[in-house]
Design a protein around this motif. Sequence first.
Motif, mmCIF file in Angstrom:
data_model
loop_
_atom_site.group_PDB
_atom_site.id
_atom_site.type_symbol
_atom_site.label_atom_id
_atom_site.label_comp_id
_atom_site.label_asym_id
_atom_site.label_seq_id
_atom_site.Cartn_x
_atom_site.Cartn_y
_atom_site.Cartn_z
ATOM 1 N N PRO A 87 -5.660 -7.445 13.864
ATOM 2 C CA PRO A 87 -4.676 -7.488 12.779
ATOM 3 C C PRO A 87 -5.279 -7.098 11.430
ATOM 4 C CG PRO A 87 -4.689 -9.542 14.053
ATOM 5 C CD PRO A 87 -5.915 -8.783 14.429
ATOM 6 N N LEU A 90 -0.157 -8.621 8.673
ATOM 7 C CA LEU A 90 0.738 -9.488 9.444
ATOM 8 C C LEU A 90 2.058 -9.574 8.700
ATOM 9 C CD1 LEU A 90 1.411 -11.553 11.682
ATOM 10 C CD2 LEU A 90 0.369 -13.305 10.219
ATOM 11 N N ASN A 92 5.391 -11.549 8.975
ATOM 12 C CA ASN A 92 6.110 -12.664 9.586
ATOM 13 C C ASN A 92 7.582 -12.569 9.220
ATOM 14 O OD1 ASN A 92 4.175 -14.390 10.995
ATOM 15 N ND2 ASN A 92 3.236 -14.700 8.991
ATOM 16 N N THR A 125 -0.154 -16.992 10.865
ATOM 17 C CA THR A 125 -0.928 -16.731 9.650
ATOM 18 C C THR A 125 -2.323 -17.335 9.746
ATOM 19 O OG1 THR A 125 1.125 -16.732 8.350
ATOM 20 C CG2 THR A 125 -0.937 -17.007 7.148
#
Length: 267
Positions: A87, A90, A92, A125
């Motif tokens: 990653p 990210l 979300n 996270t």
Amino acid sequence: MNDLAVGRTKATIVTGASEGIGAELARIFAAKGHEVVLVARRRDRLEALAAEIASTGGKAHVIELDLCGEGAIDALEVALRQAGLTPEILVNNAGFGLIGPASKLDEAEQLHMVELNVKALSALTLRFMKPIMEAKGGILNVASIASFMPGPNFAVYYATKAYVRSFSEAIAQELAPLGVKVSCLCPGPVLTGFQARAGFDLTGAMAALKPSLVSAEEVARQGYEGLFAGRRVVVPGVMNKFTVAFARLTPRAVLMPILAFAQNGRT
């Protein structure tokens, strides 16, 4: 965790990528040259989006996953490792809402909302923070203008989004010295599958609002640009900015009945 980054291709993970804002975020990241990982429960939609991205020269990987399932974050980490990915960004985006009095809505569904909107977002996270730090990448969390106010008749959803914004702003401060950008995207109403899932009356107030709503594509564009511009909170649309300012300046005793009335008009 560190071995997730060694000798692997940097990728952008987008959760809730099967439709709406998530799909548009995946499109814009791919168009900007990011190798994207599409994560959601509906494989058919993910594969269609991956094929669309591939047709324009982008790279997309599909991971069918229920983020609230047992061991889901572990499974995603394994899938990334097997694909030779680490990653860098990210996103979300996965989440849902339910409209109606908390006393009348299904208890299990409301708790599932907390599981997805809060727990899964936090777990993702925290799990991928170290490789993102090593890549000096970024985190884009999708909240809502709901994060700026309590939400009578939408209580749990508004509370989850307040958490997302608070969490995002805090880790943005923590990670900024390390070269990691963290941004919280706070759109207003956007006509996507979210409304049907939440229980909105799409023939009533929402239909009347449609001409003034910011599109999912525009929300995604502003979210992408805001992240790379280092903006910690992004509120797309003039009316949404006005709503946020109004909520911040209005005494709660005045604001709460207005919000309750507005939510009643959406059911």
